[in-house]
Design an enzyme around this catalytic site. Structure first.
Site, short mmCIF file in Angstrom:
data_model
loop_
_atom_site.label_atom_id
_atom_site.label_comp_id
_atom_site.label_asym_id
_atom_site.label_seq_id
_atom_site.Cartn_x
_atom_site.Cartn_y
_atom_site.Cartn_z
CB CYS A 134 -5.58 -0.97 -3.54
SG CYS A 134 -4.66 -2.03 -4.59
CB CYS A 137 -5.83 -5.07 -2.28
SG CYS A 137 -4.08 -3.72 -2.76
CG ASP A 138 -9.52 -4.00 -0.82
OD1 ASP A 138 -8.73 -5.15 -0.01
OD2 ASP A 138 -8.96 -3.14 -0.64
#
Ligand code: NDP
Length: 308
Positions: A134, A137-138
């Site tokens: 992701c 997300c990261d």
């Protein structure tokens, strides 16, 4: 047989949020957590884009916070996997762990999706230590660093362009000599100077040390092997919705995502609702799943009132 007014299946942001709303609405929800309590988020590290946490939050802590919030309002949260359902008539029948059977007036399916991984041992070893599925997300953790994205579909192109805005350099590892992505997404990639596409390449091994990922060993179609130096290795080769047990009863799209109403979270079976990544191939964000969980609980409440 136990009779449940509102049964929630799944324990990611969608399931737990549905449990908060359903318990506050007096539906006495029972939630079965499934194989991975806390859902997909628990496989990442820090969450920085969920509103309410100005300094970011450990993903496991956040999921535990939402879970405890549901418990505070009386949600009955249980370990257990739904292994069989019968949606042919109401109340619906659900089998837990291949044994216990329960009856439910309404069901909210929030079983999420699972990112596909390549299946390499080294990839599993560095999951959460540089290997991620992701970028939204990261990606932020790789500012000004070099990263790679595996895949040639819309997600891979979208994630590569997103990462390119943060990172020094982004490699795209594409197994054929063409993208699967739409032309507009391909054009975005082509017009981003710090993306380099490595065509006809597959990953043989993710390289790293005790601090995390340091590179990847790739192999060209010709058999030639070479290494790239990277700090982050992002998978974007698709997701599987966790809809297998329900598919026989509900309308799904060709990839298995449960089809929900255009204006609500209803499925093709009245009284069964779906929320989160199991019905959302597009956004796949915790905040969107939480919103859908809220909607599904409100839909279930209305359904129970209308069908009392
Ligand atoms: P896709 O299935 O469309 O693409 C997967 C990509 O990963 C393909 O390039 C595929 O290669 C590659 N791949 C699959 N398995 C492997 C493997 N084992 N090793 C290496 N490469 C592999 O998935 P997406 O997640 O990209 O998209 C899913 C759906 O969501 C699509 O319908 C897409 O259009 C949509 N979407 C739309 C967006 C938008 O409109 N903004 C954004 C994101 C997704 P190959 O082509 O060789 O099979």
């Amino acid at each position: 047989m136990e009779k449940i007014k509102c049964l929630i299946v799944g324990s990611g942001p969608a399931g737990y949020t549905a449990a908060i709303y359903a318990s506050r609405a007096g539906l006495n929800p029972v939630l079965y957590e499934g194989l991975q309590p806390g859902g997909q988020l628990t496989t990442t590290t820090k969450v920085e884009n969920f509103p309410g946490y100005p300094e970011g939050v450990d993903a496991n802590v956040m999921m535990d916070d939402i879970r405890r919030q549901a418990l505070r309002f009386g949600a009955d949260i249980r370990r257990g996997v739904v292994t069989k359902v019968d949606f042919s008539r109401r109340p619906f029948t659900l089998t837990i762990d291949g044994g216990t059977t329960v009856e439910a007036d309404t069901v909210i399916i929030a079983t999420g999706a699972a990112a596909k991984y390549l299946g390499l041992e080294s990839e599993a070893k560095f999951r959460g230590m540089g290997v991620s599925a992701c970028a939204t997300c990261d990606g932020f953790f790789y500012r000004k660093k070099d990263v790679a994205v595996v895949g040639g579909g819309d997600t891979a192109c979208e994630e590569a362009t997103y990462l390119a805005s943060l990172c020094n350099k982004v490699y795209m590892i594409v197994r054929r000599d063409v993208f699967r992505a739409s032309q507009s997404m391909q054009d975005r990639v082509k017009n981003t100077p710090n993306i380099e596409v490595l065509w006809n390449c597959q990953t043989k091994e993710v390289l790293g040390d005790e601090a995390g990922v340091t590179g990847a060993r790739l192999v060209r179609k010709t058999g030639e092997e070479f290494d790239i130096k990277i700090d982050g290795f992002f998978l974007a080769i698709g997701h599987h919705p966790n809809s297998d047990v329900f598919k026989e009863w509900l309308e799904t799209n060709e990839e298995g995502y449960i089809v929900t109403g255009p204006a609500d979270q209803s499925t093709s079976v009245p009284g069964v609702f779906a929320a989160g990544d199991v019905q959302d191939p597009r956004y796949r964000q915790a905040i969107v799943a939480a919103g859908a969980g809220c909607r599904a609980a409100m839909d279930a409440e209305k359904f129970l009132k209308d069908n009392a």
